[in-house]
Design a protein around this motif. Sequence first.
Motif, mmCIF file in Angstrom:
data_model
loop_
_atom_site.group_PDB
_atom_site.id
_atom_site.type_symbol
_atom_site.label_atom_id
_atom_site.label_comp_id
_atom_site.label_asym_id
_atom_site.label_seq_id
_atom_site.Cartn_x
_atom_site.Cartn_y
_atom_site.Cartn_z
ATOM 1 N N MET A 1 -19.164 -21.241 10.124
ATOM 2 C CA MET A 1 -20.161 -21.509 10.655
ATOM 3 C C MET A 1 -19.778 -22.988 11.518
ATOM 4 O O MET A 1 -18.824 -23.672 11.155
ATOM 5 C CB MET A 1 -21.192 -21.943 9.842
ATOM 6 C CG MET A 1 -21.722 -20.744 9.086
ATOM 7 S SD MET A 1 -23.310 -21.274 8.182
ATOM 8 C CE MET A 1 -22.546 -21.519 6.590
ATOM 9 N N THR A 5 -18.622 -19.105 18.502
ATOM 10 C CA THR A 5 -18.444 -17.566 18.146
ATOM 11 C C THR A 5 -17.606 -16.743 18.969
ATOM 12 O O THR A 5 -17.119 -15.890 18.725
ATOM 13 C CB THR A 5 -19.854 -16.727 18.080
ATOM 14 O OG1 THR A 5 -20.610 -17.063 19.054
ATOM 15 C CG2 THR A 5 -20.382 -17.034 16.767
ATOM 16 N N ALA A 124 -30.189 -36.297 5.012
ATOM 17 C CA ALA A 124 -30.672 -34.934 4.538
ATOM 18 C C ALA A 124 -29.526 -34.167 4.101
ATOM 19 O O ALA A 124 -29.470 -33.406 3.108
ATOM 20 C CB ALA A 124 -31.481 -34.132 5.389
ATOM 21 N N THR A 128 -28.571 -32.620 0.386
ATOM 22 C CA THR A 128 -27.966 -31.237 0.113
ATOM 23 C C THR A 128 -26.641 -31.055 -0.395
ATOM 24 O O THR A 128 -26.551 -30.258 -1.434
ATOM 25 C CB THR A 128 -28.117 -30.596 1.601
ATOM 26 O OG1 THR A 128 -29.371 -30.775 2.107
ATOM 27 C CG2 THR A 128 -28.065 -28.977 1.318
ATOM 28 N N ARG A 132 -25.910 -29.608 -4.047
ATOM 29 C CA ARG A 132 -25.134 -28.111 -4.110
ATOM 30 C C ARG A 132 -24.061 -28.441 -5.280
ATOM 31 O O ARG A 132 -23.695 -27.276 -5.830
ATOM 32 C CB ARG A 132 -24.512 -27.984 -2.848
ATOM 33 C CG ARG A 132 -24.154 -26.599 -2.909
ATOM 34 C CD ARG A 132 -23.962 -26.120 -1.178
ATOM 35 N NE ARG A 132 -23.741 -24.652 -1.326
ATOM 36 C CZ ARG A 132 -23.529 -23.855 -0.359
ATOM 37 N NH1 ARG A 132 -23.126 -24.568 0.782
ATOM 38 N NH2 ARG A 132 -23.375 -22.633 -0.332
ATOM 39 N N ASP A 194 -20.442 -16.556 2.427
ATOM 40 C CA ASP A 194 -21.156 -17.162 3.786
ATOM 41 C C ASP A 194 -20.075 -17.097 5.055
ATOM 42 O O ASP A 194 -20.406 -17.283 6.312
ATOM 43 C CB ASP A 194 -21.282 -18.452 3.671
ATOM 44 C CG ASP A 194 -22.632 -18.718 2.728
ATOM 45 O OD1 ASP A 194 -23.337 -17.788 2.569
ATOM 46 O OD2 ASP A 194 -22.901 -19.973 2.444
ATOM 47 N N GLY A 195 -19.025 -16.549 4.793
ATOM 48 C CA GLY A 195 -17.978 -16.647 5.765
ATOM 49 C C GLY A 195 -17.029 -17.527 6.155
ATOM 50 O O GLY A 195 -16.014 -17.512 6.802
ATOM 51 N N PRO B 3 -20.903 -16.046 10.109
ATOM 52 C CA PRO B 3 -21.596 -17.040 9.618
ATOM 53 C C PRO B 3 -22.769 -17.400 10.694
ATOM 54 O O PRO B 3 -23.474 -18.253 10.157
ATOM 55 C CB PRO B 3 -20.499 -18.125 9.353
ATOM 56 C CG PRO B 3 -19.307 -17.736 10.228
ATOM 57 C CD PRO B 3 -19.565 -16.281 10.716
ATOM 58 N N THR B 4 -22.756 -17.017 11.725
ATOM 59 C CA THR B 4 -23.680 -17.583 12.938
ATOM 60 C C THR B 4 -24.597 -16.573 13.067
ATOM 61 O O THR B 4 -25.703 -16.664 13.829
ATOM 62 C CB THR B 4 -22.986 -17.999 14.127
ATOM 63 O OG1 THR B 4 -22.167 -16.977 14.379
ATOM 64 C CG2 THR B 4 -22.228 -19.427 14.018
ATOM 65 N N ALA B 9 -27.320 -17.913 7.158
ATOM 66 C CA ALA B 9 -26.878 -19.287 6.481
ATOM 67 C C ALA B 9 -27.319 -19.583 5.486
ATOM 68 O O ALA B 9 -28.353 -19.041 4.922
ATOM 69 C CB ALA B 9 -27.117 -20.345 7.697
ATOM 70 N N ALA B 10 -26.516 -20.196 4.525
ATOM 71 C CA ALA B 10 -26.880 -20.563 2.936
ATOM 72 C C ALA B 10 -28.115 -21.183 3.200
ATOM 73 O O ALA B 10 -28.035 -22.246 4.126
ATOM 74 C CB ALA B 10 -25.863 -21.242 2.292
ATOM 75 N N TYR B 13 -28.165 -25.248 3.335
ATOM 76 C CA TYR B 13 -28.015 -26.329 4.660
ATOM 77 C C TYR B 13 -29.525 -26.332 5.344
ATOM 78 O O TYR B 13 -29.556 -26.875 6.377
ATOM 79 C CB TYR B 13 -27.152 -25.604 5.592
ATOM 80 C CG TYR B 13 -25.601 -25.748 4.937
ATOM 81 C CD1 TYR B 13 -25.470 -26.979 4.565
ATOM 82 C CD2 TYR B 13 -24.825 -24.678 4.638
ATOM 83 C CE1 TYR B 13 -23.903 -27.278 4.173
ATOM 84 C CE2 TYR B 13 -23.508 -24.746 4.284
ATOM 85 C CZ TYR B 13 -23.120 -26.387 3.889
ATOM 86 O OH TYR B 13 -21.817 -26.363 3.512
ATOM 87 N N VAL B 15 -31.983 -27.985 5.951
ATOM 88 C CA VAL B 15 -32.578 -29.293 5.850
ATOM 89 C C VAL B 15 -33.439 -29.463 6.883
ATOM 90 O O VAL B 15 -33.378 -28.803 8.002
ATOM 91 C CB VAL B 15 -31.309 -30.389 5.810
ATOM 92 C CG1 VAL B 15 -30.535 -30.108 4.683
ATOM 93 C CG2 VAL B 15 -30.608 -30.249 7.335
ATOM 94 N N ARG B 19 -32.175 -26.336 11.550
ATOM 95 C CA ARG B 19 -30.969 -26.212 10.797
ATOM 96 C C ARG B 19 -30.637 -24.544 10.430
ATOM 97 O O ARG B 19 -29.480 -24.387 10.172
ATOM 98 C CB ARG B 19 -30.733 -26.925 9.624
ATOM 99 C CG ARG B 19 -30.724 -28.280 9.591
ATOM 100 C CD ARG B 19 -29.328 -28.553 9.716
ATOM 101 N NE ARG B 19 -28.384 -27.878 10.298
ATOM 102 C CZ ARG B 19 -27.124 -28.017 10.281
ATOM 103 N NH1 ARG B 19 -26.616 -28.764 9.271
ATOM 104 N NH2 ARG B 19 -26.203 -27.214 11.049
ATOM 105 N N PRO B 22 -27.434 -22.586 13.130
ATOM 106 C CA PRO B 22 -26.386 -24.218 13.563
ATOM 107 C C PRO B 22 -26.404 -24.237 15.270
ATOM 108 O O PRO B 22 -26.211 -25.191 15.636
ATOM 109 C CB PRO B 22 -25.078 -23.811 12.920
ATOM 110 C CG PRO B 22 -25.160 -22.377 12.549
ATOM 111 C CD PRO B 22 -26.579 -21.778 12.395
ATOM 112 N N LEU B 25 -28.671 -26.800 16.977
ATOM 113 C CA LEU B 25 -28.114 -28.130 16.738
ATOM 114 C C LEU B 25 -26.704 -28.731 17.413
ATOM 115 O O LEU B 25 -26.899 -29.745 17.797
ATOM 116 C CB LEU B 25 -28.124 -28.457 15.174
ATOM 117 C CG LEU B 25 -27.486 -29.615 14.820
ATOM 118 C CD1 LEU B 25 -28.592 -30.750 14.684
ATOM 119 C CD2 LEU B 25 -26.771 -29.575 13.463
ATOM 120 N N ARG B 26 -26.050 -27.817 17.320
ATOM 121 C CA ARG B 26 -24.684 -28.150 17.915
ATOM 122 C C ARG B 26 -24.973 -28.302 19.475
ATOM 123 O O ARG B 26 -24.439 -29.144 20.142
ATOM 124 C CB ARG B 26 -23.644 -26.953 17.763
ATOM 125 C CG ARG B 26 -22.067 -27.228 18.087
ATOM 126 C CD ARG B 26 -21.216 -26.077 17.813
ATOM 127 N NE ARG B 26 -21.661 -24.963 18.501
ATOM 128 C CZ ARG B 26 -21.994 -23.870 17.931
ATOM 129 N NH1 ARG B 26 -22.256 -23.666 16.481
ATOM 130 N NH2 ARG B 26 -22.181 -22.851 18.720
#
Lengths: 321, 310
Positions: A1, A5, A124, A128, A132, A194-195, B3-4, B9-10, B13, B15, B19, B22, B25-26
């Motif tokens: 992530m 991409t 935050a 997290t 975790r 999650d990759g 993952p994108t 996404a998990a 994250y 928050v 979020r 991603p 945000l980037r």
Amino acid sequence: MGTSTTSEPETVIATRDLTKRFRGGQLAVDRLDLTVPRGSVFGFLGPNGSGKTTTIRMLMGLIEPTSGSTALLGRPMPVEAGRVLPEVGALIEGPALYGFLSGRANLARIDAADPTSEPRTRRARVDTALKRVGLAAAATKKARAYSLGMKQRLGLAAALLKPRSLLVLDEPTNGLDPQGMREIRALIRELAADGTTIFLSSHLLDEIEQVCTHAAVMSQGRLLTQGPVADLAAGARGRLVVTTPDPGEAARVLEVHGVHGITVSGPRVTGHPPAVDPPDLADLNAALVRSGVRVRSFAIEGTSLEEAFVALTGEGFHVSD
Amino acid sequence: MSPTEPGAAAPVYDVPGPRTDPAPLRDAAARRPRGLGRGSGLLRSELRTTFLRGRTLVMLAVLAAVPVLVGVAVRFETGGDEGGAGAGPAFIAQVTHNGLFLVFTALAATLPVFLPMAVGVVAGDAIAGEAATGTLRYLLVAPAGRVRLLLVKYATTLAFCLVATLTVAGSALAVGALLFPLGKVTLLSGTTVPLVEGLLRAVAVAVAVAVSLVGVAALGLFVSTLTNSGIAAMATTVGLVITVQILNAVPQLEMIQPYLFSHYWLSFADLLRSPVEWSDLLSNVGLQGLYAAVFGSAAWARFTTRDITV
């Protein structure tokens, strides 16, 4: 992530002839060609002193290679460390903490060191990461009061401050109790799902077997083998184990059928089936019975990574050089 | 398993803020100008870590105690021969008449040993201390950047030079005002100036003293890049400070003395003349700048090529 991409490289870690000779003349890493595919959980194995840590330090730009090259996420290291490392979380040779800071302040400082991290979401993200790894309750405690296991968790939390493309984890379950180990392994599987590509060094072979899809084995600075775990384990020939009240006769029959390296201890007869043209194990068992051997159990044991490892390095796993 | 993928996404994250995916945000991060905010995060963290640390606070407390000791001693030692202040400008004789002179006395008393020692501790520990605890490797893979980390460490050490000097000056001013009268200031050249101008000159003196420590700070930082032991780096730096002071006091070494970082330290007294005599003050600034350049470069050369094996 967190990567673009458009140009995700399929190889996350690639080293070419990577060599490190320390000033004393000691050759720590010798012409290493390591290839870690994207999305893999890659186990990095080797006895103590085999060059694993030196390799990891070169990957992360902490040590300059004597010769050869390294690319992380498709970019050359250490030249592009500033662009690559924000996407890489790392736990290197155990955690290192500011004892006089709280767990939360420790993570905030590491996060502040990354010029690409967003200060507005820092608090935050820190919380997290603490949650975790199961440290939320100890967030305000001074790190010097942490147990070894808690320090290890805090080190892991630092690697998880941001979504990462690659996690480099050196002995991540060190110092943890069995329950903590299970939690961390579950976390690694979750991250892999999650990759995230995970590069994991461990001295626990069953840990590698449990969580890794790929593995590499190092010994004395050289890469002995790398590939999918299933292939590595299959490459090792298992050991035939027969338990019988007639061990002498059993050993004779097995030898006739080409089994070598036979050892007898009490009712247990073990040996290696021939590598070329191996007999059907059912025929072998029938032959035993025909000769009047009363067989209690008949099995192939240890087609494991450990067998593969011992076969490759010719030494036990915990041997240091 | 990209993952994108949105929503893939998990959840951990997730928050507050943008979020779940991603990418926004980037992009937002990329659009933000690189000004204050993110690049300076490490400097703020470093300042906080340094100045909230127990060791730093103890050193500042000791520095603040020096003027108290001197002030109390002068106040209650009412004997007539106060003139035996030894080397340096004889500020101590003036303290009983004007509390402001306690500032100059205290700075003159702490500059040879206490202040450079404290700076040596902070500078010597800067890189070596992080290496000793192993936190250096985590800062570098964060990635802090070696040049950036070195600059942040030097900036923080310089901030400490200023804070330490102001601590001595501030404490001396408070004690001086408490124990002695304040009033018009008779300068070393004999002219008398109003108290306000005296205070301004005191501030200038404090800055001049802080600048005098720039060279020690650079030297300490360089030593700090050479070793993985914070204690060794601190001890070496403090040892060098003392050695240089001794060399500066040996008459036979006159030819090298203008190049010793402590050579022009007492030039701050020239700020108490009317008109101010700038030559030694400027020589001091130049010398400190030279030390900063030489040892800063050496620290850079060493730290950017060094293998981090701890």
